[in-house]
Scaffold this motif. Structure first.
Motif, PDB file in Angstrom:
ATOM      1  N   UNK A   1       0.812  -1.215   0.000  1.00 43.25           N
ATOM      2  CA  UNK A   1       0.000   0.000   0.000  1.00 43.25           C
ATOM      3  C   UNK A   1       0.847   1.267   0.000  1.00 43.25           C
ATOM      4  N   UNK A   2       2.088   1.181   0.487  1.00 47.71           N
ATOM      5  CA  UNK A   2       2.984   2.335   0.469  1.00 47.71           C
ATOM      6  C   UNK A   2       3.769   2.433  -0.836  1.00 47.71           C
ATOM      7  N   UNK A   3       3.628   1.424  -1.694  1.00 54.83           N
ATOM      8  CA  UNK A   3       4.363   1.416  -2.951  1.00 54.83           C
ATOM      9  C   UNK A   3       5.703   0.722  -2.862  1.00 54.83           C
ATOM     10  N   UNK A   4       5.973   0.010  -1.748  1.00 53.15           N
ATOM     11  CA  UNK A   4       7.246  -0.678  -1.551  1.00 53.15           C
ATOM     12  C   UNK A   4       7.138  -2.130  -2.017  1.00 53.15           C
ATOM     13  N   UNK A   5       8.203  -2.623  -2.649  1.00 48.49           N
ATOM     14  CA  UNK A   5       8.287  -4.033  -3.043  1.00 48.49           C
ATOM     15  C   UNK A   5       9.197  -4.743  -2.047  1.00 48.49           C
ATOM     16  N   UNK A   6       8.644  -5.635  -1.250  1.00 50.60           N
ATOM     17  CA  UNK A   6       9.438  -6.357  -0.256  1.00 50.60           C
ATOM     18  C   UNK A   6       8.651  -7.560   0.250  1.00 50.60           C
ATOM     19  N   UNK A   7       9.340  -8.480   0.914  1.00 49.01           N
ATOM     20  CA  UNK A   7       8.689  -9.632   1.540  1.00 49.01           C
ATOM     21  C   UNK A   7       9.679 -10.298   2.486  1.00 49.01           C
ATOM     22  N   UNK A   8       9.171 -10.920   3.538  1.00 50.67           N
ATOM     23  CA  UNK A   8      10.057 -11.676   4.417  1.00 50.67           C
ATOM     24  C   UNK A   8      10.530 -12.935   3.708  1.00 50.67           C
TER      25      UNK A   8
END
Length: 376
Positions: free
Chosen positions: A303-310
């Protein structure tokens, strides 16, 4: 009637966080190959030459109460069509200033999170190509990882933050876009780091980035730890930042894994890729937050526009990390791959310093999506 042009920066905000309807007037092949996409973006393709006699035939296909953005390659055609639409009574119609060329180059910085000793890490999203680069900031200093060609984005952001860029790193020799790493390092009189196994043909000096290298940013000792992780290229190197973030380059993405074929060594590098993903990454802390160098779909943005994942979540959800049979894995990463990036051989030559295309030639070479993943 006067119409308003939207800068790529404004379009990026709409694409990431709002609704938008796009009328793309490039030819069909270019539209199919690469277009503006977003979670709430709808688009249609009506080639400019089909609209020279007027736009009446497409009015029924356009929304009545929504912003309409007309897009072309460079700007002129979209401005003409937007004016036609406005004269036909369509409100809220805009054109993309600079066209898809400008869209390809815009870079948006977004804060990912804070570091343990007071620093921060930022993701720079080149929205038009799905390229992701990073800035680690700590106590007046900064390091940039996987810089894109348009280095002004990092310079202006560093100035805003009141920090000095001291180190510039590439996780590997890129094939989908021209690296700005060497240019940025030279301009700020900093150190440029590159994995030596990817640099055997480069014609410039660099600092060899090998496993065990620790780069300190700021006196608060925010460490960037290098981990040799071949597979996408023979020299691919990941970074663990502040024991919290895994910058995975083009080895691991949120929805896919890196392809091993962009240097013509797919069969040779498959085993390296599997070892990196299934053994080296598996042995790391599964709480690490993966920050890749690319993404393929807007669904990968939060939702913030960040691409990431654990990392632990990717070992459950990412299909590329769940192919038990080695022969099946080999087949997956060497057969039925997406088309290779446009001009990728020339881009590799440029990143080696062997050819020196001018600004316009570089822009043309980079047009199109990144295509670094096994699955688009």
């Amino acid at each position: 009637m006067s119409i308003v042009g939207l800068q790529a920066k404004d379009v990026a905000e709409k694409v990431l966080f709002e609704e938008l309807f796009i009328l793309d007037v490039r030819n069909e092949a270019d539209y199919v190959d690469w277009k503006i996409e977003g979670k709430q973006v709808a688009s249609i393709n009506k080639p400019y030459f089909d609209l020279l006699e007027g736009v009446d035939g497409i009015l029924a296909e356009l929304p009545k109460n929504q912003d309409i953005l007309v897009v072309c390659a460079k700007e002129g055609s979209s401005m003409f069509v937007a004016e036609q639409l406005a004269e036909a009574g369509i409100e809220n119609v805009y054109y993309l200033v600079g066209g898809m060329k400008a869209w390809s180059e815009y870079v948006k910085p977004i804060k990912v999170g804070n570091l343990k000793d007071g620093g921060s890490i930022y993701q720079f999203n080149r929205v038009g190509k799905g390229c992701l680069s990073y800035m680690v900031v700590s106590n007046g200093e900064a390091a940039v990882i996987d810089s894109v060609r348009t280095i002004e984005a990092y310079e202006s952001f560093a100035k805003e933050q009141g920090v000095v860029i001291t180190n510039v790193l590439d996780t590997h020799l890129h094939a989908d876009h021209i690296s700005g790493g060497r240019k940025l390092a030279e301009k700020i009189n900093g150190t440029y780091w590159l994995p030596p196994k990817d640099a055997e043909e480069v014609v410039f000096s660099y600092e060899p980035l090998v496993e065990g290298t620790v780069i300190t940013v700021g006196t608060t000792k925010i460490d960037i730890q290098a981990i040799y992780s071949p597979g996408h290229t023979i020299g691919s190197t990941s970074f663990i930042v502040d024991d919290s973030y895994l910058l995975s380059g083009d080895i691991l993405f949120v929805d896919s894994i890196g392809r091993p074929d962009l240097a013509g060594k797919a069969e040779d590098w498959v085993s390296d890729l599997r070892t990196t993903l299934y053994k080296r990454y598996k042995a790391l802390s599964q709480e690490l937050i993966v920050l890749p160098a690319h993404y393929s779909k807007v669904s990968e943005l939060d939702e913030q526009g960040v691409v990431s994942a654990k990392l632990k979540d990717l070992f459950v959800e990412n299909a590329g990390l769940n192919i038990e049979d080695e022969a099946e894995f080999r087949k997956t990463v060497t057969e039925n791959l997406p088309p290779q990036p446009n001009a990728y051989q020339e881009i590799r030559q440029t990143n080696m310093g062997k050819i020196n295309p001018n600004e316009e030639e570089q822009r043309e070479m980079e047009i199109g999506p990144n295509r670094c993943a096994v699955h688009e």
